[in-house]
Each structure stands twice: as structure tokens, then as C-alpha cells.
Scaffold this motif. Structure first.
Motif, PDB file in Angstrom:
ATOM      1  N   ARG A 108       0.825  -1.212   0.000  1.00  8.33           N
ATOM      2  CA  ARG A 108       0.000   0.000   0.000  1.00  8.33           C
ATOM      3  C   ARG A 108       0.858   1.260   0.000  1.00  8.33           C
ATOM      4  O   ARG A 108       0.568   2.232  -0.710  1.00  8.33           O
ATOM      5  CB  ARG A 108      -0.924  -0.006   1.221  1.00  8.33           C
ATOM      6  CG  ARG A 108      -2.146  -0.915   1.085  1.00  8.33           C
ATOM      7  CD  ARG A 108      -3.160  -0.586   2.158  1.00  8.33           C
ATOM      8  NE  ARG A 108      -2.620  -0.821   3.483  1.00  8.33           N
ATOM      9  CZ  ARG A 108      -2.787  -1.941   4.188  1.00  8.33           C
ATOM     10  NH1 ARG A 108      -3.472  -2.929   3.664  1.00  8.33           N
ATOM     11  NH2 ARG A 108      -2.274  -2.066   5.395  1.00  8.33           N
ATOM     12  N   HIS A 112       1.023   4.097  -2.984  1.00  4.50           N
ATOM     13  CA  HIS A 112       0.756   5.503  -2.660  1.00  4.50           C
ATOM     14  C   HIS A 112       1.898   6.394  -3.141  1.00  4.50           C
ATOM     15  O   HIS A 112       1.665   7.469  -3.723  1.00  4.50           O
ATOM     16  CB  HIS A 112       0.566   5.644  -1.150  1.00  4.50           C
ATOM     17  CG  HIS A 112       0.139   7.015  -0.716  1.00  4.50           C
ATOM     18  ND1 HIS A 112      -1.117   7.518  -0.954  1.00  4.50           N
ATOM     19  CD2 HIS A 112       0.811   7.994  -0.057  1.00  4.50           C
ATOM     20  CE1 HIS A 112      -1.207   8.745  -0.467  1.00  4.50           C
ATOM     21  NE2 HIS A 112      -0.049   9.052   0.084  1.00  4.50           N
ATOM     22  N   GLY A 117       1.853  10.297  -3.994  1.00  3.87           N
ATOM     23  CA  GLY A 117       1.417  10.686  -2.656  1.00  3.87           C
ATOM     24  C   GLY A 117       2.485  11.419  -1.867  1.00  3.87           C
ATOM     25  O   GLY A 117       2.199  12.408  -1.178  1.00  3.87           O
TER      26      GLY A 117
END
Length: 399
Positions: A108, A112, A117
Motif C-alpha cells: 500500500r 501511494h 502521494g
């Protein structure tokens, strides 16, 4: 005879021929991505072949005979995307971390990062830094002008802004690093000799990783076992019994290594009937071991009853461990930084703290300028050439 290129970004079924011999090599899907609207920013073609090794080898040989073509090096496509501005350095690192992710939490975090991100978070911080810098520069250049002085006087002070941003960077650094997501939570089993530590680690891992014996002091050294469960990675460590005194020099070494493991633990499973005398910042779960034995059927209120023999209490124990893991590595944390990024963010924080302590605005402006350069190093806009080889060497060939 060569045919026209397929329509951009639309799969076309084509026959592939050796350009020298004219021999048909395969019937494959061909996709054409003209630059700059491609993954690398350059003209790019994809050949989706039948998967046999002979087919792939024949196509590679034919391509190798075309002048100007060569095999890609490790990470070369991602590096070209970086150099052509299609992605930034944090996204490139995220792709590399995705290739090496071993846990759900690591996957994850890597996705991201690869989707931008980290860049977005860093740019948010940088926008705040630019506002502070602009205020300081305006005061330096135009402090004698009443309208500028009024704006500066009505705004937030640079000290308060620097401290607030430094505190936010500190909170970000409190989260574990990306590398830690794969390394796992360190769980140490500890207790006096013959308290059931080896039996418990065998039960928790489902393997006979430790020798189990009724003879006290059987475990002389640390035994480590990696376990992945529900998206979290753990390192379970069985240690020598913490005897109060021993004349056995080998056992004494084992006890010292056990204490070293306790010092580095994130959580400790304590199997002794007495409360532990351990100076550690780790979370401690008190275990009432061998709860299946008749003389141990009464469980103290502060203990978790567990039987390595019957498996009773193991699910409850794992639930408590997973609750601890969620605090050490939040499953839905917004951003995780790798060690390179954390080093630069730490220096960024230090520059902000130094700026907040300065009285001379010229020195404040210089500290803020240095802080802005660190932002550029995180995202790859400056000062990254020396590290590119090391970053992309970890990628698979081509990617």
C-alpha cells in the motif's frame, strides 16, 4: 513488408517477421505510444507475445540485429521517465519499493508513493515554506515601506510558522520507514528458564524452529523466525531464559544476547509467573503459559492464558499482537518515507528550527533557502545524479 503503425494506445493484432530473413516469428498484440504522451516521454512500442521461451528468444534476437536497438538496463524505462519529467524521484522510488514489497502494508505504501502521494505531501510543506520565505524576503527588501510593513505585521511571525512546520515534519518522522514495513515488528519471547518460550514460538509459527526440552537452559542463543500475518510482518525471537544467576559461561552469553534483543524489541511476550524486571520502552504482553495443565488452570486477571500444547489462547494472543502492530505500523497511514527521504526531512526540520532561533533576518532567509533546496532533493528536482545508479540498480531489467 512493413505495415503502418497501429493507432496510438490501441492494441492491434500483427504478424511479426525477422527483418533480415523475413521469417514469421509470432502473431502478437502491438501497442504504439507516441511521445511525449507515453510512460517514458519518448516514442514507445509494446509487443505482447506468446509466452514460450523460444518465441521470446527469437524476437529478442531479431530486435538485437536492428541497428540502434539494445537491451534495456535495470530500471532504465523508469529512469528515462524520471529524466524526461514524466515522474518525480519519489514516484520512481515508489515503483522500486513496489517491486520489493513483501507485506500488504509495504504494498500500500509503495502504491501511494508511485502515484505521487509523497510528492504531494512534500509540495504542501514546500508551499508553506515558500510563504514564510516570501514574508522574510519582503521584510528584508521593503521593511521601510509602510504598506509592506503593515502586511508583514498583520501576518504570522516567521518563528511561529517555522516551529509549526518543523513539528509537522517531526510527526511525519515518527511513522516507521518504508524499509521497516518489510522488516517487520520485533516480537521477543522472554521469561525465566523452562517457562515455555520455545514451545510458544513453535506454536505461533507452526514449525519446530526451537528445541523444546524439560531441561532448563536448553535455549542458549537467540532464535529468530519471520512470520507474515494479515498484512503485517513480524520477527519472532526466542531467547535464553533470564536466570538470576548462572555459573555457565555459555548460558551467560545467551542471557546477555537475550537482554540485547529485549532492548531492540517493539513488543515483549513475558512468560514468567513473576512480573518482569525489564527496563524497556517496548509494549509487554503478560502470558500465563501452559494454561492446560491442571495446576495452572487459574489465570491471573492481568495475564493472557495460552497453551502451546492445545493451541488454547493463541488466537487471542495474536489479536493483541496485531493491535500492537497497528500502533507501530498503521495499516492506513497516509505517507511512509524511505531512509533517504527521512534523512532529508530530518535536515529540513533542523533548518526550520535553526531559522526560528535566528534574530538576524539575513540568516533566517539563508536557513529557509537551504530548507527549500532539501525539498528539491526529496522530489528529485536537484542534486540526485549521484544516487540514480544506486536507486535503479535494484530494479528488474527494463522496468
Amino acid at each position: 513488408m512493413a505495415r503502418a503503425l497501429p493507432q496510438p494506445r490501441r492494441a492491434s493484432l500483427r504478424r511479426l517477421y525477422d527483418p533480415q530473413s523475413g521469417e514469421e516469428l509470432d502473431q502478437a498484440l502491438v501497442l504504439w505510444f507516441p511521445g511525449p504522451a507515453s510512460a517514458t516521454g519518448e516514442d514507445l512500442a509494446e509487443l505482447h507475445l506468446h509466452g514460450g521461451r523460444a518465441v521470446v528468444a527469437a524476437i529478442e534476437t531479431a530486435l538485437g540485429n536492428v541497428k540502434g536497438l539494445r537491451p534495456a538496463t535495470a530500471g532504465e524505462f523508469t529512469q528515462r521517465a524520471l529524466m524526461n519529467g514524466r515522474i518525480d524521484l519519489t514516484q520512481a522510488e515508489g515503483l522500486g519499493e513496489l517491486l520489493s514489497a513483501e507485506t500488504e502494508a509495504a504494498r500500500r505504501a509503495a502504491v501511494h508513493a508511485s502515484e505521487g502521494g509523497i510528492r504531494k505531501k512534500v509540495e504542501q510543506w514546500n508551499d508553506r515554506l515558500l510563504n514564510v520565505s516570501a514574508s522574510v524576503e519582503a521584510e528584508l527588501d521593503h521593511s521601510d515601506e509602510e504598506d509592506v510593513a503593515a502586511v508583514i505585521g498583520s501576518g504570522l511571525s516567521y518563528r511561529r510558522d517555522c516551529i509549526a512546520l518543523a513539528e509537522e515534519l517531526e510527526r511525519a518522522l515518527a511513522s516507521p520507514s518504508v524499509e521497516r514495513l518489510n522488516e517487520g515488528i520485533r516480537i521477543v519471547l522472554a521469561g525465566p528458564p523452562n517457562s515455555g518460550k520455545s514451545s510458544l514460538i513453535n506454536a505461533m509459527t507452526g514449525r519446530d524452529v526451537a528445541i523444546v526440552s524439560a531441561i532448563a537452559g536448553t535455549t542458549r542463543d537467540r532464535i529468530e523466525m519471520a512470520v507474515t500475518r494479515r498484512g503485517y510482518s513480524y520477527i519472532l525471537t526466542d531467547t535464553a531464559g533470564l536466570a538470576t544467576k548462572t555459573d555457565d559461561p555459555i548460558e551467560a552469553i545467551g542471557i546477555e544476547r537475550a537482554r540485547q534483543a529485549l532492548d531492540a524489541a517493539d513488543a515483549i511476550l513475558w512468560l514468567g509467573d513473576e512480573n518482569p524486571d525489564i527496563a524497556s520502552d517496548a509494549s509487554i504482553i503478560l502470558i500465563h503459559a501452559r494454561c492446560d495443565e491442571p495446576e495452572r488452570d487459574a489465570t491471573p486477571d492481568d495475564r493472557t492464558p495460552v497453551s502451546s500444547k492445545t493451541g488454547a489462547g493463541l488466537s487471542v494472543l495474536w489479536e493483541k499482537i496485531e493491535e500492537l502492530a497497528s500502533r507501530h505500523i498503521p495499516a492506513e497511514s497516509a505517507v511512509f518515507f524511505n531512509e533517504r527521504q527521512r534523512r532529508l526531512i530530518t535536515e529540513w526540520k533542523n533548518r526550520l528550527e535553526a531559522a526560528a532561533q535566528e534574530e538576524d533576518l539575513l540568516l533566517v532567509g539563508e536557513q529557509l533557502r537551504l530548507a527549500r533546496s532539501l525539498c528539491d532533493q526529496i522530489t528529485g528536482r536537484a542534486g540526485v545524479e549521484a544516487m540514480l545508479g544506486d536507486i535503479f540498480a535494484r530494479f528488474c531489467i527494463g522496468k
